[in-house]
Scaffold this active site. Structure first.
Site, PDB file in Angstrom:
ATOM      1  N   HIS A  95       2.057   8.950   1.047  1.00  0.00           N
ATOM      2  CA  HIS A  95       0.966   8.784   0.076  1.00  0.00           C
ATOM      3  C   HIS A  95       1.309   9.732  -1.069  1.00  0.00           C
ATOM      4  CE1 HIS A  95      -1.631   6.801   3.159  1.00  0.00           C
ATOM      5  NE2 HIS A  95      -0.913   7.570   3.972  1.00  0.00           N
TER       6      HIS A  95
ATOM      7  N   HIS B  99       5.449   6.671   6.647  1.00  0.00           N
ATOM      8  CA  HIS B  99       5.159   6.227   5.290  1.00  0.00           C
ATOM      9  C   HIS B  99       4.631   7.427   4.509  1.00  0.00           C
ATOM     10  CE1 HIS B  99       1.361   5.956   7.477  1.00  0.00           C
ATOM     11  NE2 HIS B  99       0.837   6.366   6.333  1.00  0.00           N
TER      12      HIS B  99
ATOM     13  N   HIS C  52       3.387  10.660   6.631  1.00  0.00           N
ATOM     14  CA  HIS C  52       2.716  10.390   7.917  1.00  0.00           C
ATOM     15  C   HIS C  52       3.694   9.726   8.885  1.00  0.00           C
ATOM     16  CE1 HIS C  52      -1.460  10.326   5.835  1.00  0.00           C
ATOM     17  NE2 HIS C  52      -1.081  11.555   6.167  1.00  0.00           N
TER      18      HIS C  52
ATOM     19  N   HIS D 103       0.842  -1.208   0.000  1.00  0.00           N
ATOM     20  CA  HIS D 103       0.000   0.000   0.000  1.00  0.00           C
ATOM     21  C   HIS D 103       0.874   1.254   0.000  1.00  0.00           C
ATOM     22  CE1 HIS D 103      -3.136  -2.815   0.995  1.00  0.00           C
ATOM     23  NE2 HIS D 103      -2.573  -3.114   2.145  1.00  0.00           N
TER      24      HIS D 103
ATOM     25  N   GLU E 178      -3.345  13.407   1.110  1.00  0.00           N
ATOM     26  CA  GLU E 178      -4.636  12.909   1.629  1.00  0.00           C
ATOM     27  C   GLU E 178      -5.439  14.087   2.174  1.00  0.00           C
ATOM     28  OE1 GLU E 178      -3.751   9.235   4.100  1.00  0.00           O
ATOM     29  OE2 GLU E 178      -4.607   8.495   2.230  1.00  0.00           O
TER      30      GLU E 178
ATOM     31  N   THR F  79      -6.168   6.422   7.771  1.00  0.00           N
ATOM     32  CA  THR F  79      -6.768   6.689   6.449  1.00  0.00           C
ATOM     33  C   THR F  79      -6.761   5.452   5.554  1.00  0.00           C
ATOM     34  OG1 THR F  79      -4.657   7.323   5.471  1.00  0.00           O
ATOM     35  CG2 THR F  79      -5.962   9.081   6.518  1.00  0.00           C
ATOM     36  N   THR F  80      -6.350   4.305   6.147  1.00  0.00           N
ATOM     37  CA  THR F  80      -6.427   3.058   5.387  1.00  0.00           C
ATOM     38  C   THR F  80      -7.188   2.062   6.251  1.00  0.00           C
ATOM     39  OG1 THR F  80      -4.428   2.203   6.419  1.00  0.00           O
ATOM     40  CG2 THR F  80      -4.135   3.433   4.371  1.00  0.00           C
TER      41      THR F  80
HETATM   42  C1  LIG Z   1      -2.239  -2.918  14.445  1.00  0.00           C
HETATM   43  O1  LIG Z   1      -2.830  -1.722  13.935  1.00  0.00           O
HETATM   44  C2  LIG Z   1      -3.160  -1.858  12.569  1.00  0.00           C
HETATM   45  C3  LIG Z   1      -4.143  -0.769  12.202  1.00  0.00           C
HETATM   46  C4  LIG Z   1      -3.494   0.618  12.197  1.00  0.00           C
HETATM   47  N1  LIG Z   1      -2.305   0.729  11.317  1.00  0.00           N
HETATM   48  C5  LIG Z   1      -2.280   0.290  10.009  1.00  0.00           C
HETATM   49  C6  LIG Z   1      -2.385   1.291   9.010  1.00  0.00           C
HETATM   50  N2  LIG Z   1      -2.629   0.895   7.746  1.00  0.00           N
HETATM   51  C7  LIG Z   1      -2.198   2.709   9.305  1.00  0.00           C
HETATM   52  C8  LIG Z   1      -2.469   3.820   8.462  1.00  0.00           C
HETATM   53  C9  LIG Z   1      -2.171   5.024   9.020  1.00  0.00           C
HETATM   54  S1  LIG Z   1      -2.338   6.615   8.374  1.00  0.00           S
HETATM   55  N3  LIG Z   1      -2.340   6.585   6.800  1.00  0.00           N
HETATM   56  O2  LIG Z   1      -3.613   7.095   8.828  1.00  0.00           O
HETATM   57  O3  LIG Z   1      -1.209   7.344   8.886  1.00  0.00           O
HETATM   58  S2  LIG Z   1      -1.551   4.762  10.587  1.00  0.00           S
HETATM   59  C10 LIG Z   1      -1.706   3.060  10.506  1.00  0.00           C
HETATM   60  S3  LIG Z   1      -1.305   1.933  11.655  1.00  0.00           S
HETATM   61  O4  LIG Z   1      -1.581   2.432  12.941  1.00  0.00           O
HETATM   62  O5  LIG Z   1       0.019   1.489  11.414  1.00  0.00           O
HETATM   63 ZN   LIG Z   2      -0.804   7.464   5.961  1.00  0.00          ZN
END
Ligand SMILES: COCCCN1C=C(N)c2cc(S(N)(=O)=O)sc2S1(=O)=O
Ligand SMILES: [Zn+2]
Length: 260
Positions: A95, A93, A118, A63, A105, A198-199
């Site tokens: 976007h 990471h 982010h 992703h 985003e 946001t995912t």
């Molecule tokens: C064990 O937790 C898994 C669910 C949360 N996570 C997974 C993501 N895809 C994710 C995206 C994020 S974002 N794009 O909002 O920064 S932060 C984040 S995260 O906190 O690393």
């Molecule tokens: Zn993000």
């Protein structure tokens, strides 16, 4: 298999089918409208203690491209601003968009940037594990930094030079001694609001802190992100990793506050 993605069949418009939070009341990202933001003098500055940062690896999770940190202690934390507890840096990471178009985003009065960085932190004071924090309303703090195109960014090459090593989904490689402090703009003035990751799973567990000042990277540096693939090495159909952003979500009465 891929439960979700950014394509026509598995993209943001159908995430709600597997992830009910998608239609929640505090989803992210949002469009930030500066003159509708309330200035909150009680909001202090954010402090980033990244000095003894401990990056471990860089990977392609299908992703985005993610740099993971050792979060076994409080060496790298974000504190102050809207945060009650200091939060530990876990990963960062990006976007981004296709050539020359959108990619961020969050947007600012309808303006999209080329990309958005982010930095994901979690509240290890209140929660025992990252996974636990990721489902709690005050569990995560994500620092968002806009990337605009212009001159080369003097330090981003440290990341773009490593991208060829993680071209395919599921690839990971060592990435030690990188301090994300070098990716910060000169001003830490910010907007903040309560939102979600946001995912998928789209948990509503994020205190968003978005820096007002973008950093500048070159189109050439951005193009290196686009050589990454959503797909794994063994898959026949190669799909270029780009446009991995969710569009703005309804504000639903939330207040966006600003530090200055
Ligand atoms: C064990 O937790 C898994 C669910 C949360 N996570 C997974 C993501 N895809 C994710 C995206 C994020 S974002 N794009 O909002 O920064 S932060 C984040 S995260 O906190 O690393
Ligand atoms: Zn993000």
């Amino acid at each position: 298999g891929n439960l979700w993605g950014y394509g026509k069949e598995d993209g943001p418009s159908v995430w709600h089918k597997h992830y009910p939070s998608a239609k929640g009341n505090q989803q992210s990202p949002i469009d930030i409208v500066p003159h509708q933001v309330s200035h909150d003098p009680s909001l202090g500055p954010i402090v980033l203690n990244y000095d003894h940062c401990t990056s471990i690896s860089i990977s392609n999770n299908g992703h985005s491209v993610v740099v993971e940190f050792d979060d076994s202690d409080d060496r790298s934390v974000i504190l102050g601003g809207p945060l009650v507890n200091p939060c530990r840096l876990k990963q960062f990471h990006f976007h981004w968009g296709g050539k020359g178009c959108c990619g961020s985003e969050h947007s600012v009065a309808g303006k999209n940037y080329a990309s958005e960085l982010h930095l994901v932190h979690w509240n290890a004071v209140k929660y025992r594990t990252y996974g636990e924090a990721a489902t709690a309303p005050d569990g995560l703090a994500v620092l968002g930094i806009f990337l605009q195109t212009g001159d080369d960014h003097r330090w981003l090459h440290m990341i773009t030079d490593a991208l060829f090593m993680v071209k395919f989904k599921g690839s990971v490689t060592d990435f030690r001694g990188f301090n994300p402090k070098c990716l910060l703009p000169s001003s830490l003035h910010y907007w903040t609001y309560p939102g979600s990751v946001t995912t998928p799973p789209l948990h509503e567990s994020v205190t968003w802190i978005i820096l007002k000042e973008p950093i500048t990277v070159s189109e050439r540096q951005m193009s290196k992100f686009r050589m990454l693939l959503f797909t794994a090495e063994e898959e026949d159909q190669r799909m270029r990793m780009e446009n991995n952003f969710r569009p703005p979500q309804p504000l639903k009465g939330r207040k966006v506050r600003s530090s200055v």
